[in-house]
Design a protein around this motif. Structure first.
Motif, PDB file in Angstrom:
ATOM      1  N   ASP A   1       0.834  -1.209   0.000  1.00 52.30           N
ATOM      2  CA  ASP A   1       0.000   0.000   0.000  1.00 52.30           C
ATOM      3  C   ASP A   1       0.865   1.253   0.000  1.00 52.30           C
ATOM      4  OD1 ASP A   1      -2.274  -1.573   0.022  1.00 52.30           O
ATOM      5  OD2 ASP A   1      -2.589  -1.414   2.190  1.00 52.30           O
ATOM      6  N   ARG A   2       1.902   1.252   0.831  1.00 51.09           N
ATOM      7  CA  ARG A   2       2.767   2.434   0.925  1.00 51.09           C
ATOM      8  C   ARG A   2       3.581   2.621  -0.355  1.00 51.09           C
ATOM      9  NH1 ARG A   2       4.518   2.675   7.271  1.00 51.09           N
ATOM     10  NH2 ARG A   2       5.822   4.363   6.499  1.00 51.09           N
ATOM     11  N   GLU A   3       4.022   1.503  -0.933  1.00 51.46           N
ATOM     12  CA  GLU A   3       4.791   1.592  -2.177  1.00 51.46           C
ATOM     13  C   GLU A   3       3.920   2.138  -3.306  1.00 51.46           C
ATOM     14  OE1 GLU A   3       6.320   0.297  -6.037  1.00 51.46           O
ATOM     15  OE2 GLU A   3       4.546  -0.558  -5.064  1.00 51.46           O
ATOM     16  N   ALA A   4       2.657   1.709  -3.349  1.00 47.22           N
ATOM     17  CA  ALA A   4       1.736   2.195  -4.367  1.00 47.22           C
ATOM     18  C   ALA A   4       1.468   3.687  -4.214  1.00 47.22           C
ATOM     19  CB  ALA A   4       0.417   1.418  -4.298  1.00 47.22           C
ATOM     20  N   ALA A   5       1.579   4.173  -2.980  1.00 53.10           N
ATOM     21  CA  ALA A   5       1.364   5.603  -2.720  1.00 53.10           C
ATOM     22  C   ALA A   5       2.633   6.421  -2.922  1.00 53.10           C
ATOM     23  CB  ALA A   5       0.840   5.793  -1.294  1.00 53.10           C
ATOM     24  N   GLY A   6       3.713   5.789  -3.362  1.00 52.94           N
ATOM     25  CA  GLY A   6       4.944   6.513  -3.647  1.00 52.94           C
ATOM     26  C   GLY A   6       5.949   6.532  -2.528  1.00 52.94           C
ATOM     27  N   ASP A   7       5.784   5.676  -1.524  1.00 51.56           N
ATOM     28  CA  ASP A   7       6.703   5.636  -0.384  1.00 51.56           C
ATOM     29  C   ASP A   7       8.002   4.953  -0.812  1.00 51.56           C
ATOM     30  OD1 ASP A   7       8.110   4.901   1.973  1.00 51.56           O
ATOM     31  OD2 ASP A   7       6.260   5.002   3.146  1.00 51.56           O
ATOM     32  N   GLY A   8       9.082   5.695  -0.854  1.00 50.64           N
ATOM     33  CA  GLY A   8      10.365   5.159  -1.300  1.00 50.64           C
ATOM     34  C   GLY A   8      10.933   4.126  -0.354  1.00 50.64           C
ATOM     35  N   ALA A   9      10.720   4.312   0.961  1.00 51.19           N
ATOM     36  CA  ALA A   9      11.241   3.344   1.935  1.00 51.19           C
ATOM     37  C   ALA A   9      10.586   1.978   1.746  1.00 51.19           C
ATOM     38  CB  ALA A   9      11.009   3.861   3.354  1.00 51.19           C
ATOM     39  N   ALA A  10       9.279   1.988   1.516  1.00 47.75           N
ATOM     40  CA  ALA A  10       8.575   0.721   1.278  1.00 47.75           C
ATOM     41  C   ALA A  10       9.095   0.063   0.006  1.00 47.75           C
ATOM     42  CB  ALA A  10       7.075   0.962   1.185  1.00 47.75           C
ATOM     43  N   ARG A  11       9.337   0.865  -1.039  1.00 50.66           N
ATOM     44  CA  ARG A  11       9.872   0.333  -2.292  1.00 50.66           C
ATOM     45  C   ARG A  11      11.241  -0.302  -2.071  1.00 50.66           C
ATOM     46  NH1 ARG A  11       8.530  -0.717  -7.806  1.00 50.66           N
ATOM     47  NH2 ARG A  11      10.519  -0.895  -8.901  1.00 50.66           N
ATOM     48  N   ASP A  12      12.083   0.362  -1.276  1.00 53.77           N
ATOM     49  CA  ASP A  12      13.423  -0.167  -1.001  1.00 53.77           C
ATOM     50  C   ASP A  12      13.349  -1.511  -0.260  1.00 53.77           C
ATOM     51  OD1 ASP A  12      14.516   2.042  -2.206  1.00 53.77           O
ATOM     52  OD2 ASP A  12      14.967   3.089  -0.325  1.00 53.77           O
ATOM     53  N   ILE A  13      12.431  -1.625   0.691  1.00 51.34           N
ATOM     54  CA  ILE A  13      12.281  -2.874   1.444  1.00 51.34           C
ATOM     55  C   ILE A  13      11.843  -4.001   0.516  1.00 51.34           C
ATOM     56  CG2 ILE A  13      10.919  -4.042   3.222  1.00 51.34           C
ATOM     57  CD1 ILE A  13      10.793  -1.318   4.673  1.00 51.34           C
ATOM     58  N   LEU A  14      10.857  -3.726  -0.322  1.00 49.86           N
ATOM     59  CA  LEU A  14      10.363  -4.762  -1.228  1.00 49.86           C
ATOM     60  C   LEU A  14      11.446  -5.183  -2.225  1.00 49.86           C
ATOM     61  CD1 LEU A  14       6.753  -3.404  -1.867  1.00 49.86           C
ATOM     62  CD2 LEU A  14       7.379  -5.478  -0.606  1.00 49.86           C
ATOM     63  N   GLU A  15      12.258  -4.232  -2.701  1.00 50.41           N
ATOM     64  CA  GLU A  15      13.355  -4.585  -3.602  1.00 50.41           C
ATOM     65  C   GLU A  15      14.396  -5.435  -2.884  1.00 50.41           C
ATOM     66  OE1 GLU A  15      15.109  -1.179  -5.401  1.00 50.41           O
ATOM     67  OE2 GLU A  15      13.438  -0.818  -6.787  1.00 50.41           O
ATOM     68  N   ALA A  16      14.741  -5.039  -1.651  1.00 52.32           N
ATOM     69  CA  ALA A  16      15.732  -5.802  -0.890  1.00 52.32           C
ATOM     70  C   ALA A  16      15.256  -7.224  -0.629  1.00 52.32           C
ATOM     71  CB  ALA A  16      16.026  -5.094   0.430  1.00 52.32           C
TER      72      ALA A  16
END
Length: 473
Positions: A205-220
């Motif tokens: 949800d946070r990644e879809a809203a543009g949250d970079g930290a959430a995106r970084d966690i999912l990539e890691a």
């Protein structure tokens, strides 16, 4: 339509222990779960408790999916991770506690069997499966057969993705389990400074809203898994990669943050279809398959009843018609009483236990596939003693004939034969005890059961017809 072939499937996870009674077609009939634990004895105790609560006479086998390295051919756990059962002789102890044949295998192998039978891999020949949960499991099927190597092939959670990474339970560094499991996801979230209440759904949800930290966690979390998938595709060239376990669907979704780049190593990746049920279904199906592949199991007709219940008459009538050998507790015991010249009641009981063991030792030495009629009061020993004897004797199927009559009829019969039995058997003083026993005695209810009231004319034709039907069904 009644279910005539059932097994209990057990799935051992780092977080949960799941068990279910499963039909021969893979339908879940009843299920339950307990919390897992690092203590192997505690885990074993919880498994036994669940199995006993799920057990019915129709259950013929038990299958257990175990995390870690398992030699399925020998039924041995070689090593584990979050739940290490290598110190527990799981197969022997579970068979001894339940009296049912047990098949064990790696938990992901069990899950893949279920997915190929009923789930997302149905119809595929060559499949690689990663299960994402507390750790990461793996399984490989080639031509729809589980690939085992010497014993433990398919440990995909231990594909190295970072030579300088976290230390893994296996003793090496940087296994994909250390980067892309549920435990690893928790570490990624913690290191990013997010609270412990953040779930993978929150991250999406946070990644879809543009949250970079959430995106970084999912990539890691996803990139090392993508590397492991690419390695598996390079090694096995499968038709399909399945992602199962509690986080399988989330992991498949997270791979959008880590698309495949190497053109040589492309393969469809799909979430498993059976979710948390795959482990228990596959374990049960494997147990039924293993049992069916053992045609040499011996069979026993348990003609059960308290003293003077008419079981000897019923037993002889059966063997006269079907020709199966008869083993009677008194037939084994009486010659010893005659030669020894009688004994007190305590010695008679001791001799009864020894005779009981002798019966099953004789059956164990018989040719594979033999059928015996066993005449005994099976309630004189604890149930677990019988189950242990059956297991050691290689008896894979039992049916029970319960002979009974009112206490007064039993008393009259017992009194009439007092002078016909060797010294050492209980005398007339036993009759009041026998009448009380008749009020509370119960059949074993182990497998198909036929009640025979021996005060009525005995229809041996009907009994033998029932026997053949029950043993064929």
């Amino acid at each position: 339509m009644p279910h005539t072939s059932m097994a209990i499937g057990v799935d051992i996870g780092g977080t949960n222990l799941r068990a279910a009674r499963i039909s021969g077609t893979g339908e879940i009939l009843e299920r339950m779960a307990e919390k897992s634990a690092p203590d192997p004895e505690l885990v074993l105790g919880r498994i036994v408790d669940m199995v006993r609560r799920l057990d019915t006479p129709e259950v013929t086998a038990i299958g257990v999916g175990v995390p870690g390295r398992v030699d399925a051919r020998r039924g041995a756990v070689l090593s584990g991770g979050y739940v290490d059962l290598a110190s527990v002789d799981l197969t022997e102890r579970l068979e001894g506690m339940t009296g049912k044949p047990v098949a064990i295998d790696n938990d992901c192998n069990m899950a893949l069997v279920a997915e190929m039978t009923l789930g997302a891999a149905s119809g595929y020949e060559n499949v690689v499966m990663f299960t994402i949960g507390t750790g990461i499991g793996g399984a490989v099927a080639q031509n729809r057969q589980i690939l085992r190597g010497r014993a433990t092939a398919g440990q995909l959670g231990h594909i190295t993705v970072d030579m300088n990474g976290e230390t893994c339970a296996c003793g090496r560094r940087g296994c994909v389990e250390t980067t892309s499991s549920g435990t690893a996801l928790g570490r990624h979230i913690e290191r990013a400074g997010l609270g412990p209440g953040i779930s993978v759904d929150h991250l999406f949800d946070r990644e879809a809203a543009g949250d970079g930290a959430a995106r970084d966690i999912l990539e890691a979390w996803a990139k090392p898994l993508r590397a492991a998938i690419d390695s598996a595709v390079a090694m096995f060239d499968p038709d399909l990669i399945l992602l199962g376990g509690g986080l399988g669907r989330a992991a498949r979704r997270a791979l959008a943050c880590a698309p495949a780049l190497a053109p040589w190593y492309q393969c469809a990746v799909a979430p498993a279809g059976l979710g948390d049920d795959a482990g228990v279904i596959g374990a049960a199906l494997q147990a039924l398959k293993a049992k069916a592949a053992t045609p040499s199991a011996r069979r026993a007709v348990l003609v059960n009843g308290i003293p003077a219940s008419g079981k000897s008459t019923v037993s002889r009538g059966i063997v006269d018609r079907v020709g199966w050998p008869l083993l009677s507790l008194d037939t084994v015991k009486n010659p010893f009483l005659e030669i020894l010249g009688g004994a007190d009641r305590e010695f008679n009981r001791t001799l009864g236990r020894a005779s009981y063991q002798a019966i099953w030792s004789i059956i164990a030495e018989a040719p594979a596939g033999s059928t015996f009629v066993v005449d005994a009061w099976f309630g004189f020993q604890p149930r677990e003693v019988l189950e242990a004897h059956l297991l050691r004797a290689g008896v894979g199927q039992t049916v029970e004939i319960w002979c009974h009559a009112p206490g007064e009829a039993l008393a009259e019969r017992y009194h009439a034969r007092l002078d016909q039995r060797p010294a050492g058997h209980p005398g007339a003083a036993y009759i009041p005890e026998l009448i009380e026993l008749a009020k509370r005695a119960e059949p074993l209810r182990r497998g198909p059961l036929l009640n025979v009231d021996t005060t009525k004319p005995i229809d041996f034709g009907a009994i033998t017809a029932w026997l053949r039907s029950a043993m064929e069904g």
